[in-house]
Every structure is written in C-alpha cells, then in structure tokens.
Design a protein around this motif. Structure first.
Motif, PDB file in Angstrom:
ATOM      1  N   UNK A  33      22.358 -10.755 -35.252  1.00 34.50           N
ATOM      2  CA  UNK A  33      22.970 -11.046 -33.964  1.00 34.50           C
ATOM      3  C   UNK A  33      22.642  -9.844 -32.964  1.00 34.50           C
ATOM      4  N   UNK A  34      22.529 -10.325 -31.644  1.00 30.06           N
ATOM      5  CA  UNK A  34      21.981  -9.022 -30.695  1.00 30.06           C
ATOM      6  C   UNK A  34      22.804  -9.194 -29.475  1.00 30.06           C
ATOM      7  N   UNK A  35      22.723  -8.066 -28.663  1.00 26.57           N
ATOM      8  CA  UNK A  35      23.355  -7.895 -27.185  1.00 26.57           C
ATOM      9  C   UNK A  35      22.083  -7.404 -26.324  1.00 26.57           C
ATOM     10  N   UNK A  36      21.705  -8.157 -25.326  1.00 34.00           N
ATOM     11  CA  UNK A  36      21.046  -7.829 -24.131  1.00 34.00           C
ATOM     12  C   UNK A  36      21.633  -7.756 -23.045  1.00 34.00           C
ATOM     13  N   UNK A  37      20.921  -7.180 -21.951  1.00 40.12           N
ATOM     14  CA  UNK A  37      21.619  -7.188 -20.658  1.00 40.12           C
ATOM     15  C   UNK A  37      20.658  -7.202 -19.740  1.00 40.12           C
ATOM     16  N   UNK A  38      20.763  -7.617 -18.609  1.00 36.13           N
ATOM     17  CA  UNK A  38      19.726  -7.940 -17.343  1.00 36.13           C
ATOM     18  C   UNK A  38      20.754  -7.555 -15.967  1.00 36.13           C
ATOM     19  N   UNK A  39      20.043  -6.418 -15.462  1.00 33.98           N
ATOM     20  CA  UNK A  39      20.479  -6.095 -14.183  1.00 33.98           C
ATOM     21  C   UNK A  39      19.606  -6.759 -13.077  1.00 33.98           C
ATOM     22  N   UNK A  40      20.221  -6.899 -11.968  1.00 33.49           N
ATOM     23  CA  UNK A  40      19.477  -7.786 -10.836  1.00 33.49           C
ATOM     24  C   UNK A  40      17.999  -7.210 -10.585  1.00 33.49           C
ATOM     25  N   UNK A  41      17.156  -7.897 -10.557  1.00 32.36           N
ATOM     26  CA  UNK A  41      15.874  -7.768 -10.416  1.00 32.36           C
ATOM     27  C   UNK A  41      15.139  -7.200 -11.325  1.00 32.36           C
ATOM     28  N   UNK A  42      15.665  -7.059 -12.902  1.00 33.63           N
ATOM     29  CA  UNK A  42      15.064  -6.412 -13.806  1.00 33.63           C
ATOM     30  C   UNK A  42      14.984  -7.648 -14.854  1.00 33.63           C
ATOM     31  N   UNK A  43      14.278  -7.184 -15.664  1.00 32.06           N
ATOM     32  CA  UNK A  43      14.068  -8.063 -16.999  1.00 32.06           C
ATOM     33  C   UNK A  43      15.171  -7.761 -17.884  1.00 32.06           C
ATOM     34  N   UNK A  44      15.264  -8.773 -18.726  1.00 30.92           N
ATOM     35  CA  UNK A  44      16.430  -8.745 -19.890  1.00 30.92           C
ATOM     36  C   UNK A  44      15.978  -7.574 -20.621  1.00 30.92           C
ATOM     37  N   UNK A  45      16.876  -6.860 -21.087  1.00 31.41           N
ATOM     38  CA  UNK A  45      16.794  -5.594 -21.762  1.00 31.41           C
ATOM     39  C   UNK A  45      17.600  -5.537 -23.397  1.00 31.41           C
ATOM     40  N   UNK A  46      17.006  -5.318 -24.277  1.00 27.15           N
ATOM     41  CA  UNK A  46      17.551  -4.933 -25.555  1.00 27.15           C
ATOM     42  C   UNK A  46      18.598  -3.948 -25.544  1.00 27.15           C
ATOM     43  N   UNK A  47      19.843  -4.087 -26.290  1.00 23.63           N
ATOM     44  CA  UNK A  47      20.781  -3.185 -26.069  1.00 23.63           C
ATOM     45  C   UNK A  47      21.074  -2.868 -27.762  1.00 23.63           C
ATOM     46  N   UNK A  48      21.581  -3.808 -28.498  1.00 20.10           N
ATOM     47  CA  UNK A  48      21.761  -3.804 -29.608  1.00 20.10           C
ATOM     48  C   UNK A  48      21.686  -4.860 -30.791  1.00 20.10           C
ATOM     49  N   UNK A  49      21.745  -4.598 -31.815  1.00 22.12           N
ATOM     50  CA  UNK A  49      21.636  -5.785 -32.880  1.00 22.12           C
ATOM     51  C   UNK A  49      22.126  -5.342 -34.161  1.00 22.12           C
ATOM     52  N   UNK A  50      22.634  -6.503 -34.825  1.00 19.89           N
ATOM     53  CA  UNK A  50      23.490  -6.467 -36.092  1.00 19.89           C
ATOM     54  C   UNK A  50      22.633  -7.320 -37.088  1.00 19.89           C
ATOM     55  N   UNK A  51      22.423  -6.551 -38.303  1.00 24.66           N
ATOM     56  CA  UNK A  51      21.791  -7.389 -39.449  1.00 24.66           C
ATOM     57  C   UNK A  51      23.001  -7.820 -40.225  1.00 24.66           C
ATOM     58  N   UNK A  52      23.278  -9.240 -40.271  1.00 24.18           N
ATOM     59  CA  UNK A  52      24.507  -9.539 -41.240  1.00 24.18           C
ATOM     60  C   UNK A  52      24.150  -9.176 -42.697  1.00 24.18           C
ATOM     61  N   UNK A  53      22.957  -9.230 -43.080  1.00 21.98           N
ATOM     62  CA  UNK A  53      22.323  -9.090 -44.334  1.00 21.98           C
ATOM     63  C   UNK A  53      22.060  -7.681 -44.416  1.00 21.98           C
ATOM     64  N   UNK A  54      22.994  -6.982 -44.907  1.00 20.27           N
ATOM     65  CA  UNK A  54      22.978  -5.336 -45.086  1.00 20.27           C
ATOM     66  C   UNK A  54      23.832  -4.665 -44.112  1.00 20.27           C
TER      67      UNK A  54
END
Length: 123
Positions: A33-54
C-alpha cells in the motif's frame, strides 16, 4: 479493489493532518500500500509505502521523520500521519495498491488508485 482516500485539508505550516485510505475488500497480505502526491505541474511523487507482509515501511527522503504510514488490523485501511507540514507538502495525495508484493517507488508499478485528496499547507 477500489480505494478511497480521505482526510485532506488546509493547514498552516507546522500543523498536522491524517490521511486515510480504505479498500473495498480486505487486501491480500502480499499487497504493498502506497501514498503518492502530485503538485501542479509536477510528476506524481512517491511518499511512503507499507508492506502488509512483515509490516515494513518505506519513505521518501523528503518526508522521513515527519510522516508515518500505518494500517489497521483488518488490512483494509492504511493511514498517513503527516506532522510538521511545510508548504512544499502541498499536493493532491493519492493512495495506491501494488499486487506484486515488492515495494516500488514508481507510480507505474501500482495497480489500483484512489481518487486523491487535496492537502494545502500555508506558510
């Protein structure tokens, strides 16, 4: 799998927000499960991720120490606690799920996406 993100809003610099992302079904333990963010005029950017398995967590350098990703025990909701927000955090935040079970920071690797929630941080 359908994802719905909630919790965005307007906050002053230094404030906090908590985002939630709820899945329509209990997600497989292999899901990332991940979170990304996208500011105006910018590419979608990785923020954080969670691995359920572990229960491993991963963060972009820009948010380490300020953001915390977590989940509920039913494996249907993932949270993003955002503290000490700065104006550069302003963006539309998206939650996403990756079936492959391998943490990825590229948006292209994720299979399911929520609708996005706006976070605005004023200076």
């Amino acid at each position: 799998v359908q994802l719905q993100a909630f919790g965005g809003g307007f906050v002053q610099a230094g404030g906090s927000l908590r985002l939630s992302c709820t899945a329509s079904v209990r997600t497989n333990s292999r899901f990332i499960m991940g979170w990304f963010r996208q500011a105006p005029g910018k590419e979608r950017q990785f923020v954080a991720a969670y691995n359920w398995n572990g229960g491993f967590t991963y963060y972009a350098d820009s948010v380490k120490g300020r953001f915390t990703i977590s989940r509920d025990n039913a494996r249907k909701t993932v949270f993003l606690q955002m503290n000490n927000l700065i104006p550069e955090d302003t963006a539309v935040y998206y939650c996403a799920a990756d079936r492959a079970g391998v943490v990825a920071t590229s948006a292209a690797r994720y299979d399911y996406w929520g609708q996005g929630t706006q976070v605005t941080v004023s200076s």
